[in-house]
Design an enzyme around this catalytic site. Structure first.
Site, PDB file in Angstrom:
ATOM      1  N   CYS A 137       1.029  -1.200  -0.414  1.00  0.00           N
ATOM      2  CA  CYS A 137      -0.014   0.367   0.301  1.00  0.00           C
ATOM      3  C   CYS A 137       0.912   1.018  -0.110  1.00  0.00           C
ATOM      4  O   CYS A 137       1.287   1.331   1.127  1.00  0.00           O
ATOM      5  CB  CYS A 137      -1.238   0.418   1.054  1.00  0.00           C
ATOM      6  SG  CYS A 137      -1.691   1.235   1.521  1.00  0.00           S
ATOM      7  N   CYS A 140      -0.766   3.955   1.973  1.00  0.00           N
ATOM      8  CA  CYS A 140      -0.430   4.273   3.511  1.00  0.00           C
ATOM      9  C   CYS A 140       1.334   4.795   4.111  1.00  0.00           C
ATOM     10  O   CYS A 140       1.739   5.108   5.017  1.00  0.00           O
ATOM     11  CB  CYS A 140      -0.386   2.557   4.296  1.00  0.00           C
ATOM     12  SG  CYS A 140      -2.198   1.634   3.321  1.00  0.00           S
ATOM     13  N   ASP A 141       1.859   3.670   3.027  1.00  0.00           N
ATOM     14  CA  ASP A 141       3.846   3.799   3.859  1.00  0.00           C
ATOM     15  C   ASP A 141       4.865   4.309   3.034  1.00  0.00           C
ATOM     16  O   ASP A 141       6.140   4.438   3.407  1.00  0.00           O
ATOM     17  CB  ASP A 141       4.243   2.054   3.141  1.00  0.00           C
ATOM     18  CG  ASP A 141       3.386   1.269   3.776  1.00  0.00           C
ATOM     19  OD1 ASP A 141       2.913   1.952   5.358  1.00  0.00           O
ATOM     20  OD2 ASP A 141       2.985   0.182   4.175  1.00  0.00           O
TER      21      ASP A 141
END
Ligand code: NDP
Length: 320
Positions: A137, A140-141
């Protein structure tokens, strides 16, 4: 004491399919309960820009869209439960489901809208280095790779979107694809090829994610040329696997018919093989997989539930 909830309409999943089913079900007076699952809001909560959901001229954010859908569902009377179902008994009525919280849910009808999750390559080092440089992701990261070198593996819309997104953080993004053409939409491909900070490695498969350092983290990936078999290595700080999704149907193995893990529904409906059990969204759709199609299927599921309950000859588990 075990908490119990009884409802005419239980919905599993809180992505566009589950919440659209909740909005329609609530407006039909069925007082639906939505068990939100592991990722409340579903896959759109790990997306950034959404440009193709009808009704918004300007770019909107995935998490914002899901907040709006949840607020609307609650406003019309749906009840949200922050829980994850771990056991399902569909062999008798009412259906009986157990949550991770210990709560028991009794339901006259069930809408399965549990969506899908990211797939992994299964290459050596992948699992070991998850959270230490290997991710599924970018939104997200990606933040953790500011000014660093990153690779994205895959050739579909997700991979291309992730590569483009990562340029917000990194000026050295490489897309690695196993063939020599992408399956992503043309408009995304054009953006990718035109981007000065993205390069593409064609015909390359990841053989191994290589760790190093102390504490250990990803330092590179070993590649194999899918045409020549030639082996190579590239250094990278982050690797984002974006090779598609797996429907979240483990709970229903041997209980409902599936095809490659996707729940089977009767053509043109959301009806599964068990009367009163319906499936909507990515959990039963391996073709379209869009927020808007999932929302449409959620609506269909609620209408199918309404019809089913109106014609049902068993005693209702809860007052309408
Ligand atoms: P896709 O199934 O479309 O693409 C998966 C990609 O990963 C393919 O290029 C495939 O290669 C590659 N791949 C699969 N398995 C492996 C493997 N074992 N090793 C190496 N590569 C592999 O998945 P996406 O997640 O990209 O998209 C899913 C759906 O969601 C699509 O319908 C897409 O259109 C939609 N979507 C739409 C978005 C939007 O509209 N904004 C955003 C994101 C997704 P190959 O091409 O060789 O098969």
């Amino acid at each position: 004491m075990t908490a119990t909830h009884s409802t005419r309409m239980l919905i599993l999943g809180s992505g566009p399919a589950g919440l659209s089913a909740a909005i329609y079900g609530a407006r039909a007076g069925l007082a639906p309960i939505v068990v939100q699952g592991m990722q409340p809001g579903g896959q759109l909560t790990i997306t950034t820009d959404v440009e193709n959901y009808p009704g918004f001229r300007d770019v909107i954010q995935g998490p914002w869209l899901m907040e709006q859908m949840q607020a609307q569902a609650e406003h019309v009377g749906a009840q949200m439960m922050y829980d994850q179902i771990i056991d399902v008994d569909l062999s008798e009525r009412p259906f009986r489901l157990k949550g991770d919280s210990g709560t028991l849910y009794y339901a006259d009808s069930l809408v399965i809208a549990t969506g899908a999750q990211a797939k992994w390559l299964g290459a050596e080092g992948e699992q070991l280095l998850q959270g230490k440089g290997v991710s599924a992701c970018a939104t997200c990261d990606g933040f953790f790779y500011r000014g660093k070198k990153v690779v994205v593996i895959g050739g579909g819309n997700t991979a291309v979107e992730e590569a483009l997104y990562l340029t917000n953080h990194s000026h050295d993004v490489t897309l690695i694809h196993r063939r020599d053409s992408l399956r992503a939409e043309k408009i995304l491909q054009q953006r990718l090829f035109a981007h000065p900070h993205i390069k593409v490695l064609w015909n390359q498969a990841v053989d191994r994610f290589v760790g190093g350092g102390d504490p250990e983290g990803l330092v590179g990936v070993d590649l194999i040329d899918t045409v020549t078999g030639h082996k190579s290595h590239i250094e990278t700080d982050g690797a984002f696997v974006a090779i598609g999704h797996q429907p979240a149907t483990e709970l229903f193995v041997d209980k409902l018919p599936m095809d490659e893990g996707y729940l089977l529904v009767e053509k043109g409906t959301t009806r599964t093989a068990i009367p009163g059990v319906f499936a909507a969204g990515d959990v039963s759709d391996k073709v379209y997989r869009q927020a808007v199609t999932a929302a449409g299927m959620g609506c269909m599921a609620a209408l199918d539930v309404e019809k089913f309950l109106a014609e049902a000859d068993f005693e209702a588990v809860a007052a309408e």
